[in-house]
Design a protein around this motif. Structure first.
Motif, mmCIF file in Angstrom:
data_model
loop_
_atom_site.group_PDB
_atom_site.id
_atom_site.type_symbol
_atom_site.label_atom_id
_atom_site.label_comp_id
_atom_site.label_asym_id
_atom_site.label_seq_id
_atom_site.Cartn_x
_atom_site.Cartn_y
_atom_site.Cartn_z
ATOM 1 N N UNK B 47 2.542 1.314 -9.955
ATOM 2 C CA UNK B 47 1.712 0.574 -9.246
ATOM 3 C C UNK B 47 -0.022 0.014 -10.295
ATOM 4 N N UNK B 48 0.151 0.557 -11.368
ATOM 5 C CA UNK B 48 -1.082 -0.094 -11.903
ATOM 6 C C UNK B 48 -2.337 0.833 -11.083
ATOM 7 N N UNK B 49 -2.361 1.449 -10.519
ATOM 8 C CA UNK B 49 -3.582 2.429 -9.792
ATOM 9 C C UNK B 49 -3.769 3.691 -11.098
ATOM 10 N N UNK B 50 -2.995 4.051 -11.474
ATOM 11 C CA UNK B 50 -3.538 4.924 -12.347
ATOM 12 C C UNK B 50 -2.900 4.179 -13.733
ATOM 13 N N UNK B 51 -3.878 4.856 -15.011
ATOM 14 C CA UNK B 51 -3.456 4.041 -16.457
ATOM 15 C C UNK B 51 -2.107 5.456 -16.727
ATOM 16 N N UNK B 69 -3.533 -3.351 -11.042
ATOM 17 C CA UNK B 69 -2.546 -2.986 -9.292
ATOM 18 C C UNK B 69 -2.173 -4.683 -8.751
ATOM 19 N N UNK B 70 -2.934 -5.044 -9.907
ATOM 20 C CA UNK B 70 -2.774 -7.359 -9.822
ATOM 21 C C UNK B 70 -1.768 -7.437 -10.805
ATOM 22 N N UNK B 73 1.464 -6.121 -8.843
ATOM 23 C CA UNK B 73 1.260 -7.142 -7.936
ATOM 24 C C UNK B 73 2.319 -8.588 -7.990
ATOM 25 N N UNK B 98 -5.989 -9.536 1.922
ATOM 26 C CA UNK B 98 -7.250 -9.214 1.328
ATOM 27 C C UNK B 98 -6.135 -9.148 -0.265
ATOM 28 N N UNK B 99 -6.932 -10.051 -1.112
ATOM 29 C CA UNK B 99 -6.357 -9.911 -2.549
ATOM 30 C C UNK B 99 -6.041 -11.085 -2.744
ATOM 31 N N UNK B 100 -4.809 -11.351 -1.228
ATOM 32 C CA UNK B 100 -4.040 -12.291 -1.824
ATOM 33 C C UNK B 100 -4.391 -14.114 -0.797
ATOM 34 N N UNK B 101 -5.614 -14.546 -0.803
ATOM 35 C CA UNK B 101 -6.092 -15.209 0.269
ATOM 36 C C UNK B 101 -5.011 -16.474 -0.404
ATOM 37 N N UNK B 153 3.092 -9.980 -0.003
ATOM 38 C CA UNK B 153 2.516 -10.609 -1.848
ATOM 39 C C UNK B 153 3.772 -10.626 -2.401
ATOM 40 N N UNK D 182 -13.682 -9.867 0.397
ATOM 41 C CA UNK D 182 -13.128 -8.874 -0.950
ATOM 42 C C UNK D 182 -14.717 -8.017 -0.635
ATOM 43 N N UNK D 197 -5.267 -5.342 -5.520
ATOM 44 C CA UNK D 197 -5.350 -6.255 -7.006
ATOM 45 C C UNK D 197 -6.735 -7.048 -7.629
ATOM 46 N N UNK D 198 -7.654 -6.673 -6.263
ATOM 47 C CA UNK D 198 -9.086 -7.162 -7.076
ATOM 48 C C UNK D 198 -10.159 -5.967 -7.609
#
Ligand SMILES: Nc1ncnc2c1ncn2[C@@H]1O[C@H](COP(=O)(O)OP(=O)(O)OP(=O)(O)O)[C@@H](O)[C@H]1O
Ligand SMILES: Nc1ncnc2c1ncn2[C@@H]1O[C@H](COP(=O)(O)OP(=O)(O)OP(=O)(O)O)[C@@H](O)[C@H]1O
Ligand SMILES: [Mg+2]
Ligand SMILES: [Mg+2]
Lengths: 308, 510, 365, 321
Positions: B47-51, B69-70, B73, B98-101, B153, D182, D197-198
């Motif tokens: 999920x891209x939270x950790x690399x 994470x982006x 997504x 949030x983040x996908x407004x 999303x 945000x 994702x932000x």
């Protein structure tokens, strides 16, 4: 070499300390001599600054401001071979020269001018720290104003009760605004660096102001009525010139001896009418001769005209 | 979707080692493994939270860079974390967008999202009030918000990390219905759990992880729970603990009508009555979050409650106006806290200091009225470290430099060697390796055999079954029933844990 | 703050040292930028503060202040409390000193000193007590409340000095001078019996030894007593302390009271040891320098001695600099800021490369 | 008390509240994003100096304003660098920022102007002019409303109006835009923002930069509008009062306006009546000066409603332990 320590307002307060600096510079320019000077950062450093100069052999050492009295009292005996000169203070020691000014006399003169220039009949005073010394200015000013116009209303405010009061132009400006709203159209600032804010606000609001200690007429040409001159520069110049031979004891610099006065130059020529000039000349003569006695607030901590 | 050669280390911990896994489109893929096997880490990388330190991700056969994470997504991946990532004082709607407004201004985004949410709710039985503030929702609903976030999303791959750990069985069943619905819509689902029952119930394929490595991937239909269990722990599981029958003596601690309301005003315990006798282990089973942790903390004097508690016949002050954790220790109650990192140990203290921790005011550790006798503590610590086989046996190391199992041994050494009349134990083997588990179990039995009372809380049913002399099942702050371990089994306990008595469900679990 | 990836000695010595080097390097750049010579500046500072017993007299005087405020900040830090209110506590402590020196007829200096230490400790502790109580009972952030209390203390002192304690004839907002018998023996007096000549001008006095004794006492307390054990445990992990039955309320209160008391005692040096009367701003920012000292000393009661001396040197050297060059005294405020920034907030900037270095070294060996 | 006095107090209140307002809104942005900012004072000070210095050199208050903003933003970035990138202690970083500003302004001022840490006095276009609002003259004679409009509202520096506009703008940005959502989220739960994702780091940097800009305007106002030049330590604790106002306002924009007006009024009253005679007791100047701090402590103590800061405030965002 001689040395000079400024009070907390700092060397460039455009007023009291700057006058001392001016005297020292004049001496240096005329004699080619060198001197040391120190600006302190806080009350607690007075003693260190003084000792540091004495340790390193400066002589004589001039300090500006009553606040040095208590410290000098401690330090002077430790350096019997050094001569100290204190302006506005008093220390009873064989190697100290006490220099005091008759600010009430000079303030009396500018008070007269203020009352004469005022159209509203209300003039005001912004003092720095609320202490007897500054009340002496206020009291002289009020006496002069009343002398010129018996119905005059004199508003008196002080900036604070601590040394910070000498260096708070924002507050000085706000106090001036308050005085203007009460009708004042001439304001006299006896507040060190704070006065810069007083003069500025006065100029911004289109009323007249009166500078103090140094000639501050140039700061807002045509908008500063005059400045009460306190010749600290001369005092410093004299001490520096006398060098180590400087006489100790107490010296009062009054109107008669040219220690105080009022400033007239190209910046305020147009503001001072012939009538005013004549009145000034008469008053000066009268005070110098002792005919008019301006009450000194510090002599009994009271004033014939209210200065609270 | 495919992961190739993924590795990830957290400092000295190698959480993932060269992991390869393929997940087929439109299936539910389970990942199982013990605590700390690296499941969450792997998914967080996806999920891209950790690399990841190395390795690559392929989606629909195409290598995809998942830098954050982006990117995940955008690649159509959605994740429901083990610990929800919700802004608690925002509304459901705000959390979802949030983040996908979809625009710089909120009002139009919200209007759009509101419409879409109603639709999603209808499609997948995912109804939540969009204007509710998240912190007012129960966990089940919060989880739905997380799923909605992912669906909003337009995630095609949905990862759920231990989604049922905090759910009641009814809620879990509802979740599985949702998941099956999603699968029918063609979504791919990755389900992480260590509950074999769930794997068997919903997954199509299952991958097994052990100690950071991927050990196998099998078709669910072709396997069975015991095979999976064996794969998980890496050897035949010997769940039987050697022990003699208990010889219960006097009642040591007795609790009546114990009630607890926590700081947030939530009722955690609703009238608990129990007795623990000398020489027995009373096991408490239950899904995490049903009040077991609070029960231990109340008895240990860490949390106030109401009701009565007597210890060796003396009344204890449950309000904690007079009592606290220290006085409970003086009353011969020892406590192995379930969270050794947060509570059981001071990670920055050295092992020898941790051995005195909580008992540091005992007379044997004092030199005189003013000073502590550090030499005596060190000496004592050396003995305990040796007897409990803490490795490395160096009392001067800070607690955090020991592995989880050895940290747990330090805690146990400290608490057990006090010879307490009552030992409260929470999750004694969480995150501990097999060898240490056996050691810890042996020590607990030994203490029991010395005639001490033990109250054991564990979410591991096997552990409860094999250690306890009596079992109590807790659900929603209440005791659902008591069973004899010899005469019950996991199925029966599971029903009780779900709030099912006989055939009726109690409470408003669903 | 500790780290698994580096030996402890590196954490305790190397990190602050590198931070210090960076802070000094930047300061040198600033000096260069304003057209002065940093090397000459350094020389001036060294000769001015360490080159004569006169210089030492001031350096050690300031050091005494910073030992006490540094210790105060450290003890609170150990309990994970950031006491930014040392300044206010010292101001109020000064009030205590002035009151007992002015109104109690002490027979001699040392009884007066003990009286002043007790009074200033009580005053400082009381001033810390309200923020401590609010933190312990009501969760009010202690950093914010102690900042607020600094300003309130300044106002209180301002009022007391301008309206209450100022002798009638005096224009200074300051108290009367204390009786001359109460003057604390200066280093010159202390060293005389040993035949060591020392300048009489520098105000360093017996309080230096008192401050050092407090450091040792604090060390013993933190490492050898139950209270110290509990303070450290609480500071490292509040939940664990709760688990062990350590009362958060008690630890917060005690740690802050000790911290406030130590800040307060600092005033004995700067009031009785220095000007012999209470003046405005007798503390001169020592409460804040205590933060830098504690950060550099890793909040260790003995570890703070070297940084306290360093700041004593900077303070005295800085005033020499202001006299001898056109570099204003505020230069040391910049240095102080950089030290706080690099040792406190940008700790990781130094730590991360160092850790990487050690990791590399380990892999090789 | 007559109308003229009230008008004068209100005028003075508005002037004195303006630097507090900018600084308070600065703190609001920063703290709402989870970055505690006790370095407001320092940013205000450094902006005051640089705007005065540039206004002096260029003769333009607007260029001075830009310089002040730039200086303040640089300080904000240092804070961001320490507390976001290097995850340092935000409180300690703030303390350091304040000292850095206190030292830096004097050292640079001394080196540029040799006037003991001052700038030369500013005049003419180097200061912001006062702006008369439309109809100010026409309305002056209308009872009550007239003086309030013509004297209090009209005739202020352009920055005063900018400050007043900044309040609804802040509200709008915070509650009506994606950015605001945000920003608030990152101060409450950065992990939620991250997984959505932000970039948390980016959001937090935006926040501290906005804080820098706002402090910059506040500082410029101080030295080029309220006063005519910089003097050492001229922020005089206003950054801390703004912090107090922020807590007082519970981190909300309209309430922030109320709080700074209240604190500004306290200052105005203290200027007008150094010893406020209330009949029964006389309140000394010092009491008025301490009142904002006392009120804030009372608020913090939770006796008058609880001030709950953003939940992730003060914590660096660490993904991997
Ligand atoms: N952020 C982190 N920092 C350091 N170590 C971590 C971090 N996250 C996980 N670990 C370590 O990595 C290993 C794998 O952890 P992970 O959370 O992936 O396991 P898991 O299989 O999800 O376990 P669980 O069933 O308990 O959730 C563990 O040893 C854990 O302690
Ligand atoms: N493929 C996508 N799938 C889902 N969301 C997307 C996708 N592309 C962009 N977005 C979202 O659209 C929004 C706009 O993207 P943009 O790049 O402008 O964000 P940003 O620059 O981070 O935001 P801001 O400029 O407001 O700080 C972001 O919230 C982003 O998450
Ligand atoms: Mg996990
Ligand atoms: Mg964008």
């Amino acid at each position: 070499d001689p040395a000079l320590i400024y009070d907390l307002g700092g060397k460039f307060d455009k007023s009291f300390n700057e006058a001392a600096f001016g005297g020292a510079e004049r001496w240096a320019a005329e004699t080619g001599g060198t001197y040391r000077d120190i600006e302190m950062q806080s009350e607690a450093q007075r003693e260190q600054a003084l000792r540091r100069l004495a340790e390193s052999g400066s002589n004589p050492i001039v300090m500006t401001g009553f606040a040095f009295s208590s410290v000098l009292e401690q330090v002077a005996p430790d350096y019997p071979d050094t001569t100290f000169a204190i302006i506005d203070g008093y220390v009873d020691a064989p190697n100290v020269r006490n220099i005091n000014f008759s600010e009430h006399e000079g303030s009396y003169l500018v008070g007269m001018l203020a009352a004469m220039a005022s159209e509203t009949g209300t003039v005001s005073f912004v003092g720095g720290m609320d202490i007897p010394l500054i009340r002496r200015f206020a009291c002289g000013y009020a006496q002069g104003a009343v002398a010129a116009n018996a119905d005059v209303n004199v508003i008196v405010n002080y900036t604070g009760t601590t040394p910070a009061a000498w260096n708070d132009p924002v507050r000085g400006g706000e106090i001036t605004s308050a005085q203007i709203s009460q009708g004042s159209d001439v304001v006299y600032a006896a507040a060190g660096g704070t006065g810069v804010g007083v003069l500025q606000t006065a100029a911004d609001s289109g009323i007249l102001s009166i500078g103090v200690d140094s000639n501050q007429n140039y700061m807002h040409p045509g908008q500063v009525l005059t400045s009460m001159l306190k010749r600290v520069d001369n005092a410093v110049f004299d001490v520096f010139s006398a060098g180590t031979d400087v006489e100790t004891g107490s010296f009062v610099m009054d109107l008669a001896s040219g220690g105080v006065g009022w400033a007239l130059d190209e910046n305020n020529e147009s503001l001072i009418t012939e009538d005013m000039r004549a009145a000034m000349a008469a008053a000066e003569a009268s005070i110098a001769s002792g005919e008019t006695v301006v009450h000194d607030y510090t002599s009994d901590n009271s004033c014939p005209v209210s200065v609270d | 979707m495919e992961l190739r050669g993924i590795s990830k280390a957290f400092g000295p911990v190698q959480a993932n080692k060269d992991i390869n896994i393929r997940v087929r489109k439109g299936t539910i893929h389970g990942i199982i493994g013990e605590n700390g096997a690296g499941k969450s880490t792997l998914m967080s990388i996806l999920y891209g939270f950790y690399r990841s330190d190395s390795g690559e991700v392929l989606i629909d056969g195409k290598p995809t860079q998942i830098t954050d994470s982006l990117a995940a997504i955008r690649a159509g991946i959605g994740m429901v974390f083990q610990h929800f990532k919700l802004v608690e004082n925002f509304t459901v709607l705000e959390n979802v967008i949030l983040g996908a407004e979809g625009g710089a201004l909120l009002q139009p985004s919200k209007a759009r999202a509101r419409k879409l949410l109603t639709q999603l709710a209808d499609d997948y039985e995912l109804s939540v009030d969009p204007d509710a503030v998240v912190e007012d929702l129960n966990v089940g609903h919060q989880q739905r918000v997380e799923i909605l976030k992912a669906l909003y999303r337009q995630a095609n791959i949905l990862i759920l990390d231990e989604p049922t750990g905090v759910l009641t069985p009814a809620e879990a069943d509802h979740l599985f219905r949702i998941l099956r619905g999603l699968k029918e819509q063609g979504k791919t689902i990755i389900l992480i759990t260590h509950k074999l029952r769930e794997i068997m119930e919903v997954t199509d394929e299952v991958s097994v992880m052990r100690r950071g490595e991927m050990v196998a991937t099998v078709n669910t239909a072709d396997t069975n729970p015991s095979e999976l269990a064996e794969l998980m722990v890496g050897r035949k599981v010997l769940l039987d603990v050697q022990k003699t029958p208990a010889q219960p003596g006097e009642v040591v601690v007795s609790v009546r009508n114990l009630q607890v309301i926590d700081r947030h005003g939530v009722e955690r315990l609703r009238g608990i009555d129990l007795d623990v006798r000398a020489g027995e282990i009373l096991g408490i089973a239950g899904v995490a979050g049903n009040g077991q942790s609070q029960l231990l903390e109340v008895l240990a004097g860490m949390m106030p409650g109401t009701g009565t508690m007597t210890m060796n016949g003396a009344d204890m002050d449950l309000s904690l106006r007079r009592d606290n954790a220290r006085t409970r220790r003086e009353d011969s109650i020892a406590h192995v806290h379930e969270d050794r990192h947060r509570c059981g140990l001071i990670l920055d203290f050295m092992a020898w200091e941790n051995v005195a921790f909580g008992y540091h005011d005992r007379p044997e550790y004092q030199k005189n009225a003013l000073l502590m006798d550090n030499a005596a503590i060190l000496e004592d610590a050396k003995g305990k470290i040796e007897r409990f086989d803490v490795r490395p046996p160096n009392p001067m190391l800070t607690a955090e430099s020991f592995s989880g199992g050895n940290q747990q041994k330090i805690v146990l050494a400290r608490e057990i060697e006090r010879n307490p009349d009552l030992l409260l134990v929470g999750q004694p083997t969480r995150g501990v390796d097999i060898g240490a588990i056996e050691f810890i179990h042996k020590r607990l039995i030994e203490l029991r055999d010395q005639g001490k009372a033990i109250l054991l809380v564990s979410v591991e049913l096997d552990e409860i079954l094999s250690l306890s002399d009596r079992i109590i099942v807790m659900f929603d702050g209440k005791i659902m029933g008591e069973r004899d371990p010899e005469q019950t089994n996991a199925q029966e306990l599971g029903l009780l844990m779900a709030g099912v008595v006989g055939d009726s469900v109690t409470g408003d679990a669903a | 703050m500790s780290s698994r990836n580096m030996p402890k000695w590196a954490d305790v010595l190397l990190v602050p040292l590198f931070s210090l080097v960076i802070a000094f390097a930047i300061s040198a750049l600033v000096i260069l930028a304003i057209g002065e010579d940093p090397i000459r500046a350094m020389e001036l500072m060294v000769t001015g503060s360490l080159g004569s017993t006169y210089g030492w007299g001031y350096t050690l005087y300031y050091t005494t202040n910073f030992l006490l405020t540094g210790l105060a900040v450290s003890i609170a830090f150990q309990a994970k409390l950031f006491n930014i209110g040392g300044e206010g506590q010292a101001l109020i402590g000064g009030l205590g000193v002035a009151l007992v020196c002015l109104y109690v007829p002490w027979p001699n200096w040392w009884t007066a000193m003990i009286g002043a230490i007790l009074a200033s400790a009580v005053f400082g502790a009381l001033w810390a007590a309200i923020p401590a109580y609010l933190q312990a009972r009501r969760g009010s952030h202690i950093v914010i409340t102690t900042i607020m209390f600094n300003f309130i203390a300044a106002s209180v002192l301002n009022y007391m000095l301008s309206h209450v304690l100022r002798p009638p004839a005096s224009m200074d907002p300051a108290t009367a001078r204390f009786a001359s018998e109460l003057r604390l023996p200066r280093l010159a007096d202390v060293l005389e019996p040993f035949g060591i000549a020392f300048s009489r001008s520098g105000p360093a006095n017996v309080m230096l030894f008192v401050a050092l004794a407090f450091c040792v006492l604090a060390y013993v307390m933190m490492s050898r007593t139950k209270l110290g054990f509990e303070i450290r445990a609480f500071g490292q992990s509040e939940p664990a302390a709760h688990y062990a039955g350590i009362s958060a309320f008690r630890i917060i209160m005690i740690a802050m009271l000790i911290s406030g008391a130590l800040s307060g005692v600092m005033a004995v040096n700067s009031v009785m040891g220095g000007p012999q009367r209470l003046v405005m701003n007798a503390v001169e920012g020592a409460g804040f320098i205590g933060i830098a000292v504690a950060l550099m000393g890793r909040s260790h009661p003995i570890g703070i001695i070297a940084p306290a001396l360093l700041f004593g040197f900077l303070f005295q050297g800085g005033s020499e600099l202001a006299i001898e060059t056109t570099i204003p005294r505020e230069m040391i405020v910049i240095i102080q800021a950089l030290v706080i920034m690099f040792t406190g907030a940008l700790d990781n900037l130094v730590r991360q490369p160092l850790e990487a270095m050690f990791a590399l070294g380990r892999r090789k060996s | 008390m007559d109308l003229a006095t009230i008008v004068q107090i209100l005028e003075s209140t508005l002037r004195l509240a303006t630097p507090l307002l900018f600084t308070c809104l600065a703190g609001l942005f920063s703290e709402r994003a989870g970055i505690f900012d006790i370095g407001l004072e320092g940013k205000l000070l450094v902006a005051a100096f640089f705007s005065a210095a540039f206004a002096f050199y260029t003769g333009s208050a607007w260029l001075g304003l830009l310089a002040g903003i730039a200086a303040s933003v640089v300080f904000a970035l240092i804070h961001g660098f320490a507390s976001i990138t290097f995850r340092g202690n935000q409180l300690i970083s703030g303390v350091a920022i304040n000292f850095l500003a206190a030292g830096m302004t004097v050292v640079v001022a001394q080196s540029l102007f040799h006037q003991g840490g001052r700038t030369p006095p500013l005049s003419g276009n180097a200061r912001f002019e006062r702006i008369d609002l439309p109809f100010a003259d026409a309305l002056r004679d209308v009872p009550v409303i007239g003086p309030l409009y013509s004297n209090v509202l009209s005739g202020n520096s352009v920055l005063v109006y900018l400050g007043l506009l900044a309040v609804p703008l802040t509200w709008w940005v915070l509650y009506r835009t994606r950015f605001g959502l945000r920003l608030r989220a990152v101060g409450e739960n950065p992990a939620a923002v991250d997984t959505a994702g932000v970039s948390v780091v980016r959001m937090r940097y935006y926040a501290v930069i906005i804080a820098g800009v706002l402090c910059g305007i506040g500082g410029a106002y101080l030295s080029t509008s309220l006063a005519a030049g910089f003097v050492k330590d001229m922020s005089a604790g206003r950054g801390y009062i703004a912090l107090a106002a922020l807590i007082f306002a519970k981190w909300r924009p309209w309430q922030a306006l109320v709080a700074v007006l209240l604190f500004g009024m306290l200052e105005a009253i203290a200027n007008r009546w150094p010893n406020l005679d209330l009949g029964l007791i006389t309140l000394p100047n010092q009491f008025m000066a301490a009142l904002p701090y006392i009120l804030t402590v009372v608020i913090l103590a939770g006796f008058v409603g609880k001030a709950i800061p953003p939940r992730a405030g003060g914590e660096p965002y660490v993904k991997e332990r």
